[in-house]
Design an enzyme around this catalytic site. Sequence first.
Site, PDB file in Angstrom:
ATOM      1  N   LEU A  62       0.824  -1.212   0.000  1.00 23.46           N
ATOM      2  CA  LEU A  62       0.000   0.000   0.000  1.00 23.46           C
ATOM      3  C   LEU A  62       0.859   1.263   0.000  1.00 23.46           C
ATOM      4  O   LEU A  62       1.922   1.319   0.618  1.00 23.46           O
ATOM      5  CB  LEU A  62      -0.920   0.009   1.225  1.00 23.46           C
ATOM      6  CG  LEU A  62      -1.896  -1.171   1.349  1.00 23.46           C
ATOM      7  CD1 LEU A  62      -2.832  -0.961   2.538  1.00 23.46           C
ATOM      8  CD2 LEU A  62      -2.692  -1.413   0.064  1.00 23.46           C
TER       9      LEU A  62
ATOM     10  N   GLU B 181       0.321   5.872  -0.736  1.00 24.91           N
ATOM     11  CA  GLU B 181      -0.622   6.983  -0.552  1.00 24.91           C
ATOM     12  C   GLU B 181      -1.794   6.906  -1.553  1.00 24.91           C
ATOM     13  O   GLU B 181      -2.917   7.305  -1.240  1.00 24.91           O
ATOM     14  CB  GLU B 181       0.148   8.303  -0.668  1.00 24.91           C
ATOM     15  CG  GLU B 181      -0.658   9.554  -0.433  1.00 24.91           C
ATOM     16  CD  GLU B 181      -1.520   9.551   0.832  1.00 24.91           C
ATOM     17  OE1 GLU B 181      -1.085   9.000   1.861  1.00 24.91           O
ATOM     18  OE2 GLU B 181      -2.649  10.088   0.768  1.00 24.91           O
TER      19      GLU B 181
ATOM     20  N   HIS C 260      -3.331   4.164  -2.583  1.00 28.31           N
ATOM     21  CA  HIS C 260      -4.337   3.267  -1.990  1.00 28.31           C
ATOM     22  C   HIS C 260      -5.064   3.972  -0.839  1.00 28.31           C
ATOM     23  O   HIS C 260      -6.264   3.818  -0.667  1.00 28.31           O
ATOM     24  CB  HIS C 260      -3.672   2.004  -1.429  1.00 28.31           C
ATOM     25  CG  HIS C 260      -3.016   1.139  -2.462  1.00 28.31           C
ATOM     26  ND1 HIS C 260      -1.651   0.991  -2.545  1.00 28.31           N
ATOM     27  CD2 HIS C 260      -3.542   0.370  -3.447  1.00 28.31           C
ATOM     28  CE1 HIS C 260      -1.358   0.163  -3.537  1.00 28.31           C
ATOM     29  NE2 HIS C 260      -2.487  -0.222  -4.108  1.00 28.31           N
TER      30      HIS C 260
ATOM     31  N   GLN D  51      -3.818 -12.856 -12.724  1.00 26.81           N
ATOM     32  CA  GLN D  51      -3.716 -11.695 -13.600  1.00 26.81           C
ATOM     33  C   GLN D  51      -2.284 -11.404 -14.045  1.00 26.81           C
ATOM     34  O   GLN D  51      -2.032 -10.405 -14.698  1.00 26.81           O
ATOM     35  CB  GLN D  51      -4.356 -10.464 -12.949  1.00 26.81           C
ATOM     36  CG  GLN D  51      -3.629  -9.905 -11.741  1.00 26.81           C
ATOM     37  CD  GLN D  51      -4.455  -8.834 -11.043  1.00 26.81           C
ATOM     38  OE1 GLN D  51      -5.425  -9.121 -10.343  1.00 26.81           O
ATOM     39  NE2 GLN D  51      -4.085  -7.576 -11.231  1.00 26.81           N
TER      40      GLN D  51
ATOM     41  N   GLY E 217      -8.747   2.992  -8.532  1.00 23.25           N
ATOM     42  CA  GLY E 217      -7.973   4.169  -8.951  1.00 23.25           C
ATOM     43  C   GLY E 217      -7.983   4.314 -10.460  1.00 23.25           C
ATOM     44  O   GLY E 217      -7.979   3.319 -11.193  1.00 23.25           O
TER      45      GLY E 217
ATOM     46  N   GLN F 277      -8.845  -0.935 -16.411  1.00 25.01           N
ATOM     47  CA  GLN F 277      -9.319  -1.907 -15.418  1.00 25.01           C
ATOM     48  C   GLN F 277     -10.663  -1.444 -14.828  1.00 25.01           C
ATOM     49  O   GLN F 277     -11.618  -2.233 -14.710  1.00 25.01           O
ATOM     50  CB  GLN F 277      -8.276  -2.054 -14.309  1.00 25.01           C
ATOM     51  CG  GLN F 277      -8.797  -2.768 -13.076  1.00 25.01           C
ATOM     52  CD  GLN F 277      -7.705  -3.048 -12.051  1.00 25.01           C
ATOM     53  OE1 GLN F 277      -6.938  -3.976 -12.229  1.00 25.01           O
ATOM     54  NE2 GLN F 277      -7.633  -2.272 -10.986  1.00 25.01           N
TER      55      GLN F 277
ATOM     56  N   VAL G 193      -3.205   9.549  -7.982  1.00 20.66           N
ATOM     57  CA  VAL G 193      -2.409  10.280  -6.983  1.00 20.66           C
ATOM     58  C   VAL G 193      -0.961  10.274  -7.465  1.00 20.66           C
ATOM     59  O   VAL G 193      -0.431   9.227  -7.854  1.00 20.66           O
ATOM     60  CB  VAL G 193      -2.521   9.635  -5.588  1.00 20.66           C
ATOM     61  CG1 VAL G 193      -1.650  10.377  -4.576  1.00 20.66           C
ATOM     62  CG2 VAL G 193      -3.974   9.650  -5.131  1.00 20.66           C
TER      63      VAL G 193
ATOM     64  N   MET H 293       1.672   7.400  -8.535  1.00 21.92           N
ATOM     65  CA  MET H 293       2.029   6.416  -7.503  1.00 21.92           C
ATOM     66  C   MET H 293       1.674   5.011  -7.969  1.00 21.92           C
ATOM     67  O   MET H 293       0.608   4.787  -8.552  1.00 21.92           O
ATOM     68  CB  MET H 293       1.322   6.736  -6.202  1.00 21.92           C
ATOM     69  CG  MET H 293       1.897   7.974  -5.581  1.00 21.92           C
ATOM     70  SD  MET H 293       1.422   8.107  -3.853  1.00 21.92           S
ATOM     71  CE  MET H 293       2.110   9.726  -3.495  1.00 21.92           C
ATOM     72  N   SER H 294       2.585   4.073  -7.710  1.00 26.43           N
ATOM     73  CA  SER H 294       2.391   2.682  -8.108  1.00 26.43           C
ATOM     74  C   SER H 294       3.242   1.807  -7.202  1.00 26.43           C
ATOM     75  O   SER H 294       4.362   2.195  -6.828  1.00 26.43           O
ATOM     76  CB  SER H 294       2.856   2.489  -9.562  1.00 26.43           C
ATOM     77  OG  SER H 294       3.024   1.115  -9.842  1.00 26.43           O
TER      78      SER H 294
HETATM   79  O1  PAF Z   1      -5.606  -2.959  -9.154  1.00 25.76           O
HETATM   80  C1  PAF Z   1      -5.258  -3.949  -8.468  1.00 25.76           C
HETATM   81  O2  PAF Z   1      -4.555  -3.817  -7.472  1.00 25.76           O
HETATM   82  C2  PAF Z   1      -5.736  -5.338  -8.871  1.00 25.76           C
HETATM   83  O3  PAF Z   1      -5.798  -5.449 -10.259  1.00 25.76           O
HETATM   84  C3  PAF Z   1      -7.080  -5.738  -8.236  1.00 25.76           C
HETATM   85  C4  PAF Z   1      -8.208  -4.832  -8.708  1.00 25.76           C
HETATM   86  C5  PAF Z   1      -6.964  -5.672  -6.719  1.00 25.76           C
HETATM   87  C6  PAF Z   1      -7.432  -7.174  -8.625  1.00 25.76           C
HETATM   88  O4  PAF Z   1      -6.453  -8.070  -8.206  1.00 25.76           O
END
Ligand code: PAF
Length: 297
Positions: free
Chosen positions: A33, A35, A37, A61, A147, A153, A176, A184-185
């Site tokens: 996590l 900022e 998130h 994924q 986000g 997505q 953000v 931010m990532s």
């Molecule tokens: O954006 C993310 O962190 C992921 O793709 C999610 C939506 C939690 C699904 O695993």
Amino acid sequence: MRVVRNSAEMQTLAVERRSRGVTVALVPTMGALHEGHLSLVRLAHEHGDEVDVTLFVNPAQFGPGEDLSQYPRTFERDVELCRAAGVSTVFCPDVGQVYAADHSTQVAETRLSTGLCGAHRPGHFDGVVTVVAKLFNIMLPSSAVFGSKDFQQARVIRRMVRDLNFPVRIVLAPIVREPDGLAMSSRNRYLSAREREQALSISRALKGAEAEAADGALDTEALGKSVESAMDAAGLTVQYVVCVDADTLEPVARLERPVLLAVAAFIGKTRLIDNVVLDLAAGADPSQAGLTPVRQG
Ligand code: PAF
């Protein structure tokens, strides 16, 4: 704050809570996590009596050769951040709690997920919508916050919710950014100092495009080319630069309605994405690149 690891236990809690009339806003995450998130959690507090967070690195994924095994896992810190942010329940299952060993069902969205990231990450969005559908069924939220850095997505999930009649309102939160503009990532932590400097070319290029658009440059191909050459010049390997209708995600030639300018690029081995919505009708202020409110679509 409850920390729950078991899916059946979580679902029982969710059913009981719903029977008491408590509404829940969910923030699904893969942990690590930051900022960005936490801004989703703050927004979620406006959309439910309680806020839940899921921490689950979803293997479905990630494609072969992607960063599943390196994906940052900072569980203890994540839990503390959730506690400080007023979260009611953290659901943090292991893979076996989410996917039965012989699972043979998945969800697929077949239109909005085909371009942009979907064109380069086969199966990625099937993995995303499947896990989000499962998390909605386990957590029973009335709304969920995503986000807009992952704009595609969010569009794909909103379509899944509409098409499969999930009683969940999807709320889209603004990107953000770090003070210097970097979106931010969780993957930013892979970057060396030099790579981080190179990565700044992404937000600068998008901001430049937003300024050009505000000055009347309406041709999306030309805008895309200037973004691509700026990232190229900084030494990035550009995966895509696209201008698409912010609603349908179909390519558009001119900025005549809200357009999503989205990019994906590699800095070394790290793949980052970013975007801006160019909405001239909304009077986008170029000084706010990336902070322009995005359509709910
Ligand atoms: O954006 C993310 O962190 C992921 O793709 C999610 C939506 C939690 C699904 O695993």
